[in-house]
Scaffold this motif. Structure first.
Motif, mmCIF file in Angstrom:
data_model
loop_
_atom_site.group_PDB
_atom_site.id
_atom_site.type_symbol
_atom_site.label_atom_id
_atom_site.label_comp_id
_atom_site.label_asym_id
_atom_site.label_seq_id
_atom_site.Cartn_x
_atom_site.Cartn_y
_atom_site.Cartn_z
ATOM 1 N N ALA A 1 0.732 -1.145 -0.149
ATOM 2 C CA ALA A 1 0.273 -0.001 0.142
ATOM 3 C C ALA A 1 0.998 1.236 -0.069
ATOM 4 C CB ALA A 1 -0.934 0.102 1.324
ATOM 5 N N VAL A 2 1.855 1.248 0.754
ATOM 6 C CA VAL A 2 3.098 2.365 0.743
ATOM 7 C C VAL A 2 3.514 2.567 -0.769
ATOM 8 C CG1 VAL A 2 4.918 3.342 1.675
ATOM 9 C CG2 VAL A 2 3.488 2.120 3.213
ATOM 10 N N ALA B 1 8.467 -3.408 6.548
ATOM 11 C CA ALA B 1 8.514 -2.295 7.798
ATOM 12 C C ALA B 1 8.316 -0.826 7.030
ATOM 13 C CB ALA B 1 9.804 -2.663 8.197
ATOM 14 N N ARG B 2 8.753 -0.001 8.108
ATOM 15 C CA ARG B 2 8.881 1.351 7.726
ATOM 16 C C ARG B 2 9.550 1.728 6.596
ATOM 17 N NH1 ARG B 2 11.292 4.991 12.060
ATOM 18 N NH2 ARG B 2 11.165 6.855 10.779
ATOM 19 N N PRO B 3 9.024 2.426 5.512
ATOM 20 C CA PRO B 3 9.773 3.052 4.373
ATOM 21 C C PRO B 3 10.918 3.511 4.593
ATOM 22 C CG PRO B 3 7.753 4.191 4.409
ATOM 23 C CD PRO B 3 7.568 3.211 5.460
ATOM 24 N N MET B 4 12.095 3.218 3.790
ATOM 25 C CA MET B 4 13.287 3.681 4.149
ATOM 26 C C MET B 4 14.112 4.414 2.991
ATOM 27 S SD MET B 4 16.322 1.057 5.646
ATOM 28 C CE MET B 4 15.549 0.712 7.066
ATOM 29 N N LEU B 5 14.567 5.435 3.428
ATOM 30 C CA LEU B 5 15.306 6.097 2.225
ATOM 31 C C LEU B 5 16.657 5.792 1.981
ATOM 32 C CD1 LEU B 5 15.292 9.087 0.474
ATOM 33 C CD2 LEU B 5 16.577 9.999 2.546
ATOM 34 N N LEU B 6 16.954 4.962 0.907
ATOM 35 C CA LEU B 6 18.450 4.571 0.640
ATOM 36 C C LEU B 6 19.181 5.390 -0.135
ATOM 37 C CD1 LEU B 6 17.301 0.852 -0.688
ATOM 38 C CD2 LEU B 6 17.729 1.552 1.689
ATOM 39 N N ARG B 7 18.555 6.321 -0.915
ATOM 40 C CA ARG B 7 19.394 7.212 -1.537
ATOM 41 C C ARG B 7 18.895 8.514 -1.653
ATOM 42 N NH1 ARG B 7 21.497 6.085 -7.687
ATOM 43 N NH2 ARG B 7 19.457 6.714 -8.013
ATOM 44 N N PRO B 8 18.946 9.764 -1.420
ATOM 45 C CA PRO B 8 18.569 10.947 -1.609
ATOM 46 C C PRO B 8 18.864 11.158 -3.147
ATOM 47 C CG PRO B 8 20.343 11.103 -0.211
ATOM 48 C CD PRO B 8 20.397 9.748 -0.463
ATOM 49 N N GLY B 9 17.867 11.916 -3.717
ATOM 50 C CA GLY B 9 17.885 11.996 -5.187
ATOM 51 C C GLY B 9 16.829 13.182 -5.469
ATOM 52 N N GLY B 10 16.484 13.098 -6.883
ATOM 53 C CA GLY B 10 15.836 13.985 -7.607
ATOM 54 C C GLY B 10 14.373 14.420 -6.903
ATOM 55 N N ILE B 11 13.753 13.541 -6.122
ATOM 56 C CA ILE B 11 12.720 14.046 -5.412
ATOM 57 C C ILE B 11 12.993 14.311 -3.985
ATOM 58 C CG2 ILE B 11 10.238 13.060 -4.750
ATOM 59 C CD1 ILE B 11 9.767 12.341 -7.359
ATOM 60 N N PRO B 12 12.927 15.135 -3.494
ATOM 61 C CA PRO B 12 13.101 15.683 -2.120
ATOM 62 C C PRO B 12 12.349 14.836 -0.981
ATOM 63 C CG PRO B 12 12.321 17.575 -3.004
ATOM 64 C CD PRO B 12 12.090 16.633 -4.049
ATOM 65 N N ARG B 13 13.174 14.387 0.119
ATOM 66 C CA ARG B 13 12.419 13.577 1.274
ATOM 67 C C ARG B 13 11.409 14.153 1.841
ATOM 68 N NH1 ARG B 13 14.602 11.232 6.054
ATOM 69 N NH2 ARG B 13 16.465 11.442 5.501
ATOM 70 N N ALA C 1 4.486 10.559 7.084
ATOM 71 C CA ALA C 1 5.309 9.650 7.990
ATOM 72 C C ALA C 1 6.612 10.052 7.714
ATOM 73 C CB ALA C 1 5.017 8.104 8.008
ATOM 74 N N ARG C 2 7.403 9.758 8.497
ATOM 75 C CA ARG C 2 9.072 10.235 8.301
ATOM 76 C C ARG C 2 9.472 8.760 7.720
ATOM 77 N NH1 ARG C 2 11.581 13.756 11.502
ATOM 78 N NH2 ARG C 2 13.190 13.399 9.982
ATOM 79 N N LEU C 3 10.555 8.995 7.019
ATOM 80 C CA LEU C 3 11.215 7.847 6.350
ATOM 81 C C LEU C 3 12.508 7.489 7.083
ATOM 82 C CD1 LEU C 3 11.506 9.156 2.678
ATOM 83 C CD2 LEU C 3 10.312 7.201 3.249
ATOM 84 N N ALA C 4 12.563 6.071 7.333
ATOM 85 C CA ALA C 4 13.360 5.673 8.150
ATOM 86 C C ALA C 4 14.856 5.839 7.425
ATOM 87 C CB ALA C 4 13.265 4.078 8.294
ATOM 88 N N GLU C 5 15.747 5.661 8.212
ATOM 89 C CA GLU C 5 17.518 5.862 7.755
ATOM 90 C C GLU C 5 18.049 4.701 7.343
ATOM 91 O OE1 GLU C 5 18.514 8.821 6.895
ATOM 92 O OE2 GLU C 5 16.614 9.866 7.833
#
Ligand code: TXA
Ligand code: MG
Length: 327
Positions: free
Chosen positions: A78-79, A186-198, A207-211
């Motif tokens: 769903a996420v 689990a919680r969605p996780m930001l694996l690489r920052p990029g063209g779409i801002p966090r 919700a906050r993205l996990a690291e």
């Protein structure tokens, strides 16, 4: 020497035909130029790693034209569906479990059971993907270690001698690579920052993205961090000079080893000692020998030049004790 074509109808047709035939084709996306290869063709993918001079088989992003195609590759929860609806097509890559029936070759996903998928929002990339009608893996079209290309001449400067075709669609818009988010339950996780801002992503999810630092060292979220993330069940004995009773043999080249005729099963990465062919066969051979239920696979030495470095890296990881296992 790579041919260069304009991003018109003829260029799109040539790119799609080339990809379907196993060629390496660089094309613009809205982030950076990608170096495309047919994601289902392990030999084309092996040539892609070789062309980039990638020191190891980092998993690649599979690019498709629409979300229906994306769902054939990845199980979007769903996420992930929410992110897809908000940001696709666009500079977002979603990492999700592979869908049943996903035909992307194991070399492209580095043997993981997850897959990174993106729908680019660039008319030329869209046209090529729609025409070729199969997933296309595309890392940035630069030599490994160099910065990502945002113009066709950057691609040529790095890779002219290694690839077949460059589609020149002018400078790319975004200029940095896509943002990568893992949606693995689990919680969605930001694996690489990029063209779409966090912040844009967190706003949509509310919700906050996990690291990534929250990932366990043996988590498949962080390919390369774990010494044994795709290790087969069987033990691997590297640099084998003989085959011991009960062992299977993973051979390389035309030669043989003492004891080979008694081996439980023999597969050859490349009878003609071709490292590109060997890379294309590597993951499939390991899986087949593992499925045969052998306790130990003896592996003949593979030279370390060219793709041999990555092949040896993968073999050493596969031979490493399983994280958490009592070995
Ligand atoms: O903007 C982009 O994403 C560009 C354009 C061409 O689409 N492509 C790109 O690809 O940047 P590449 O190969 O340079 O970066 C792919 C990243 C790598 O860091 C890799 O580790 C990660 O995606 N990745 C791929 N599959 C993964 C997976 N199953 N799990 C975690 N990370 C994965
Ligand atoms: Mg890159």
């Amino acid at each position: 020497m790579a041919r260069v074509m304009k991003a018109d109808a003829a260029g799109v047709r040539e790119a799609a035909d080339g990809l379907a035939a196993g060629a390496l084709v660089a094309f613009p996306t809205e982030t950076v130029y990608g170096l495309g290869a047919d994601a289902e063709n392990a030999e084309a993918v092996a040539r892609l790693y070789a062309a980039k001079g990638r020191p190891s088989f980092n998993p690649l992003i599979a690019h498709v034209a629409d979300v229906i195609s994306a769902r054939k590759l990845a199980r979007l929860d769903a996420v992930a569906e929410r992110l897809a609806a908000a940001f696709w097509p666009g500079a977002l890559t979603i990492v999700a479990p592979q869908a049943i029936g996903c035909r992307v070759c194991a070399l492209a996903t580095a043997g993981l059971d997850t897959i990174a998928v993106r729908i680019p929002d660039h008319p030329v990339a869209q046209a090529i993907l729609t025409t070729v009608s199969r997933p296309v893996v595309a890392p940035s079209a630069n030599h490994s270690g160099h910065v990502s290309p945002t113009r066709a001449d950057h691609v040529l400067a790095d890779l002219a001698g290694q690839i077949d075709l460059v589609i020149d669609g002018g400078p790319t818009g975004v200029g940095v690579e896509s943002t990568i988010v893992a949606c693995l339950g689990a919680r969605p996780m930001l694996l690489r920052p990029g063209g779409i801002p966090r912040t844009a992503i967190e706003h949509v999810l509310d919700a906050r993205l996990a690291e990534p630092s929250a990932a366990r060292a043996d988590s498949p979220l962080a390919p390369g961090l774990s010494a044994s993330h795709y290790a087969p069940r069987a033990r691997l004995r590297l640099e084998a000079r003989t085959v011991k009773p009960g062992e299977a043999l993973l051979a390389f080249g035309p030669g043989s080893l003492p004891g080979a005729s008694e081996a439980r099963r023999v597969l050859n990465l490349s009878v003609r000692a071709d490292l590109i062919e060997a890379a294309a066969n590597l993951f499939a051979c390991l899986r087949t020998l593992d499925a045969a239920g052998t306790g130990t696979i003896a592996v003949m030495p593979v030279p370390r030049e060219g793709l041999g470095e990555a092949i040896n890296d993968r073999l050493e990881r596969a031979a490493a004790p399983r994280a958490g296992a009592a070995v």
